[in-house]
Design a protein around this motif. Structure first.
Motif, PDB file in Angstrom:
ATOM      1  N   UNK A 212       0.665  -1.336   0.148  1.00 21.23           N
ATOM      2  CA  UNK A 212      -0.109  -0.123  -0.125  1.00 21.23           C
ATOM      3  C   UNK A 212       0.881   1.101  -0.046  1.00 21.23           C
ATOM      4  N   UNK A 213       0.659   2.173  -0.911  1.00 16.61           N
ATOM      5  CA  UNK A 213       1.610   3.270  -1.229  1.00 16.61           C
ATOM      6  C   UNK A 213       0.708   4.315  -1.458  1.00 16.61           C
ATOM      7  N   UNK A 214       1.101   5.548  -1.118  1.00 12.49           N
ATOM      8  CA  UNK A 214       0.699   6.901  -1.371  1.00 12.49           C
ATOM      9  C   UNK A 214       1.776   7.818  -2.245  1.00 12.49           C
ATOM     10  N   UNK A 215       1.318   8.706  -3.062  1.00 12.63           N
ATOM     11  CA  UNK A 215       2.027   9.849  -3.644  1.00 12.63           C
ATOM     12  C   UNK A 215       2.947  10.577  -2.530  1.00 12.63           C
ATOM     13  N   UNK A 216       4.141  10.860  -2.630  1.00 17.66           N
ATOM     14  CA  UNK A 216       5.097  11.490  -1.855  1.00 17.66           C
ATOM     15  C   UNK A 216       4.884  12.714  -1.368  1.00 17.66           C
ATOM     16  N   UNK A 217       3.858  13.475  -1.944  1.00 15.81           N
ATOM     17  CA  UNK A 217       3.586  14.875  -1.704  1.00 15.81           C
ATOM     18  C   UNK A 217       4.350  15.794  -2.661  1.00 15.81           C
ATOM     19  N   UNK A 218       3.894  16.951  -2.665  1.00 15.32           N
ATOM     20  CA  UNK A 218       4.500  18.058  -3.870  1.00 15.32           C
ATOM     21  C   UNK A 218       6.020  18.269  -3.633  1.00 15.32           C
ATOM     22  N   UNK A 219       6.383  17.951  -2.407  1.00 17.24           N
ATOM     23  CA  UNK A 219       7.854  18.008  -2.162  1.00 17.24           C
ATOM     24  C   UNK A 219       8.570  17.007  -2.762  1.00 17.24           C
ATOM     25  N   UNK A 220       7.918  15.860  -3.387  1.00 15.05           N
ATOM     26  CA  UNK A 220       8.409  14.897  -4.219  1.00 15.05           C
ATOM     27  C   UNK A 220       8.926  15.496  -5.542  1.00 15.05           C
ATOM     28  N   UNK A 221       8.396  16.511  -5.930  1.00 19.12           N
ATOM     29  CA  UNK A 221       8.702  17.173  -7.544  1.00 19.12           C
ATOM     30  C   UNK A 221      10.204  17.314  -7.454  1.00 19.12           C
ATOM     31  N   UNK A 222      10.987  17.502  -6.314  1.00 15.82           N
ATOM     32  CA  UNK A 222      12.291  17.757  -6.515  1.00 15.82           C
ATOM     33  C   UNK A 222      13.013  16.395  -7.125  1.00 15.82           C
ATOM     34  N   UNK A 223      12.533  15.460  -6.667  1.00 19.81           N
ATOM     35  CA  UNK A 223      13.293  13.972  -6.789  1.00 19.81           C
ATOM     36  C   UNK A 223      12.657  13.515  -8.154  1.00 19.81           C
ATOM     37  N   UNK A 224      11.362  13.788  -8.446  1.00 22.34           N
ATOM     38  CA  UNK A 224      10.818  13.479  -9.551  1.00 22.34           C
ATOM     39  C   UNK A 224      11.207  14.179 -10.571  1.00 22.34           C
ATOM     40  N   UNK A 225      11.693  15.423 -10.708  1.00 21.70           N
ATOM     41  CA  UNK A 225      12.335  16.173 -11.779  1.00 21.70           C
ATOM     42  C   UNK A 225      13.407  15.501 -12.281  1.00 21.70           C
ATOM     43  N   UNK A 226      14.434  14.929 -11.498  1.00 15.36           N
ATOM     44  CA  UNK A 226      15.851  14.549 -11.602  1.00 15.36           C
ATOM     45  C   UNK A 226      15.437  13.105 -11.790  1.00 15.36           C
ATOM     46  N   UNK A 227      14.685  12.248 -11.333  1.00 22.62           N
ATOM     47  CA  UNK A 227      14.556  10.958 -11.833  1.00 22.62           C
ATOM     48  C   UNK A 227      13.765  10.666 -13.122  1.00 22.62           C
ATOM     49  N   UNK A 228      13.035  11.508 -13.688  1.00 21.28           N
ATOM     50  CA  UNK A 228      12.037  11.413 -14.945  1.00 21.28           C
ATOM     51  C   UNK A 228      12.722  11.936 -16.011  1.00 21.28           C
ATOM     52  N   UNK A 229      13.834  12.749 -15.852  1.00 15.84           N
ATOM     53  CA  UNK A 229      14.631  13.441 -16.903  1.00 15.84           C
ATOM     54  C   UNK A 229      14.366  14.809 -17.403  1.00 15.84           C
ATOM     55  N   UNK A 230      12.805  15.198 -16.504  1.00 15.12           N
ATOM     56  CA  UNK A 230      12.559  16.595 -16.643  1.00 15.12           C
ATOM     57  C   UNK A 230      13.533  17.628 -16.609  1.00 15.12           C
ATOM     58  N   UNK A 231      14.473  17.329 -15.373  1.00 15.71           N
ATOM     59  CA  UNK A 231      15.388  18.322 -15.136  1.00 15.71           C
ATOM     60  C   UNK A 231      16.630  18.508 -16.412  1.00 15.71           C
ATOM     61  N   UNK A 232      16.766  17.431 -16.772  1.00 17.01           N
ATOM     62  CA  UNK A 232      17.837  17.280 -17.900  1.00 17.01           C
ATOM     63  C   UNK A 232      17.266  17.923 -19.111  1.00 17.01           C
ATOM     64  N   UNK A 233      15.961  17.808 -19.494  1.00 17.25           N
ATOM     65  CA  UNK A 233      15.123  18.392 -20.632  1.00 17.25           C
ATOM     66  C   UNK A 233      15.226  20.027 -20.377  1.00 17.25           C
ATOM     67  N   UNK A 234      15.035  20.182 -19.096  1.00 18.71           N
ATOM     68  CA  UNK A 234      14.997  21.913 -18.886  1.00 18.71           C
ATOM     69  C   UNK A 234      16.555  22.304 -18.976  1.00 18.71           C
ATOM     70  N   UNK A 235      17.543  21.665 -18.710  1.00 20.30           N
ATOM     71  CA  UNK A 235      19.192  22.106 -18.691  1.00 20.30           C
ATOM     72  C   UNK A 235      19.430  22.064 -20.431  1.00 20.30           C
ATOM     73  N   UNK A 236      19.029  21.156 -21.075  1.00 26.71           N
ATOM     74  CA  UNK A 236      19.024  21.135 -22.627  1.00 26.71           C
ATOM     75  C   UNK A 236      18.455  22.330 -23.249  1.00 26.71           C
TER      76      UNK A 236
END
Length: 475
Positions: A212-236
């Protein structure tokens, strides 16, 4: 398939952390279910689970206030003197330059469902505008398109979903042609999850092969940006700044040159917008300085004596409330992920669907478990510098959180109409009013027509005479 040796390692790991019950149904599972469960176990952060159980699940203490604790300083929405006025002018020009140069991206956290609104589906798909019934997603998309056109730049949009609504959100955007935006400039990514715990610290099972799991909150955006490649997309793309908001607030000013400019001028890494609270117990976070660092303390953790503390003139000492609008440096998000930073976890006692050790669904008569989540504002004290810009509630904060009452859809729509009326009246347009001063018509201004009240004056010839009870849509 996981080897026997690996399985034994996992079994021992679970036992070491008092979570061996996760495998109680192991012999009943087929090979695919076994692999699925092992994958979930391997994703658990065992380096932190014992600490979570001891310090958040089994016992939970609210904020620890140090000796150096005081109200946070801030910029007002209007300059205080001639010197600050010059700084604001400089900041606005700098902010416009950053937007025009394509250095600013938009990030909305949109993992929530519309349950509290009585709506089945992602909250971002809730129809909110008072005349055209546009959804939150559509309003934001039109705003981004209007900003991109105004500044002759590309303003990419990053949308964080949750496991509950990721697939549906993708389908909504595909079905609506990304609301006219280029699909390549819309990056939809999924936040992480955290396990749910029983009140005595055991990880709960949703079924025999699922934790049983739940979303990790809006603070999870920092890790998710990095993990999903979104941050790398921003840098490019050369993105340097992220403008952040939450999906339930249709009044937000997505690309604010003043806010961006002040943030850059002051060398901040993460900054915030604030407003003056309606009262000591308003249910928004409280800005303060702790050990000379900007912090936000959640209203539920805010001690009564601080909430009620007054200045000599009767105003609240801690008057600034957080409205979940931030500017965040891309480099700060990267540093967060590469330097081993982490955010504290907050607990919520909830009714959590799960099975018992016999495999039977547990009846949810009352809250029976703990959900953990992180809050993005807890990253503020990690920033080397952080500024706060006060804004007006009527201009920028009308969250639609509830079906009725406080922060309801009705209140949000009324505030959207009131802001439109204010913008029109500021340009000299007559708006019909009731005897009590309320607006006596329905008004909606599309982002393509005006992004701020100053844009109205150039389009006065496109505005019809407004009569009582009219429905006026300006686009």
């Amino acid at each position: 398939m996981t080897t026997h040796k690996t399985f034994e390692n996992i079994k021992n790991l679970l036992k070491k952390h008092n979570q061996e019950h996760i495998l109680v149904f192991w012999e009943e599972l087929n090979p695919a279910q076994k692999q699925h469960l092992l994958t979930q176990i391997e994703e658990l952060d065992f380096s932190k689970i014992n600490s979570w159980v001891a310090n958040v699940v089994e016992k939970y203490t609210s904020i620890k206030i140090g000796d150096d604790f005081r109200p946070a300083g801030h910029y007002s929405f209007a300059p205080a003197d001639a010197e600050q006025k010059r700084k604001y002018v400089k900041a606005i020009e700098l902010g416009k330059l950053y937007i025009s140069a394509g250095k600013v991206a938009a990030l909305v956290v949109a993992g929530g469902q519309g349950t509290r609104l009585g709506f089945d589906g992602p909250k971002g798909n809730f129809p909110i505008s008072p005349v055209e019934n546009k959804t939150l997603f559509q309003l934001f998309a039109e705003t981004i398109a209007a900003v991109s056109k105004k500044y002759q730049s590309v303003c990419p949009w990053y949308i964080m979903t949750s496991p509950f609504n990721h697939a549906e959100t993708l389908e909504i955007f595909r079905k609506n042609g990304y609301y006219g935006l280029n699909e390549k400039d819309v990056f939809i990514f999924e936040q992480g999850t955290l396990p749910n715990f029983s009140l005595d610290g055991k990880i709960l099972l949703a079924d025999k092969a699922d934790i049983a799991c739940s979303p990790d909150g809006h603070g999870g955006s920092f890790k998710a940006l990095y993990r999903t490649g979104a941050l790398e997309d921003m840098k490019k793309r050369g993105i340097e700044l992220i403008t952040y908001w939450q999906v339930d607030n249709p009044l937000v000013k997505l690309f604010d040159p003043l806010f961006i400019g002040l943030h850059v001028l002051d060398g901040a890494e993460m900054s915030s917008k604030a407003l003056i609270k309606t009262g000591p117990k308003e249910k928004i976070g409280n800005f303060c300085l702790i050990d000379n660092k900007v912090n936000v303390v959640e209203y539920s953790d805010w001690p009564d004596e601080l909430a009620e503390k007054r200045n000599v003139d009767g105003s609240l000492v801690f008057a600034l409330g957080s409205i979940a609008i931030h500017i965040i440096n891309v480099s700060f998000v990267e540093k967060f992920n590469t330097k081993g930073f982490s955010l504290p976890l907050h607990r919520a006692v909830k009714k959590i669907p799960h099975i018992d050790y016999e495999g039977n669904p547990v009846e949810l008569a009352e809250p029976n478990g703990i959900k953990l989540e992180s809050f993005i504002f807890d990253a503020l004290p990690l920033a080397s510098k952080s500024i706060i810009l006060q804004t007006k509630r009527s201009e920028e904060f009308a969250p639609a959180k509830n079906a009725t009452g406080v922060d309801s859809v009705e209140v949000t729509q009324r505030m959207m109409i009131d802001r439109a009326a204010y913008w029109l009246e500021a340009a000299g347009v007559a708006v019909p009013k009731n005897s009590d001063g309320t607006v006596d018509c329905l008004l909606e201004i599309a982002p393509s027509f005006a992004l701020e009240k100053e844009d109205i004056k150039a389009k006065l010839n496109q505005i019809p005479e407004i009569k009582p009870k009219d429905k006026i849509y300006l686009a």
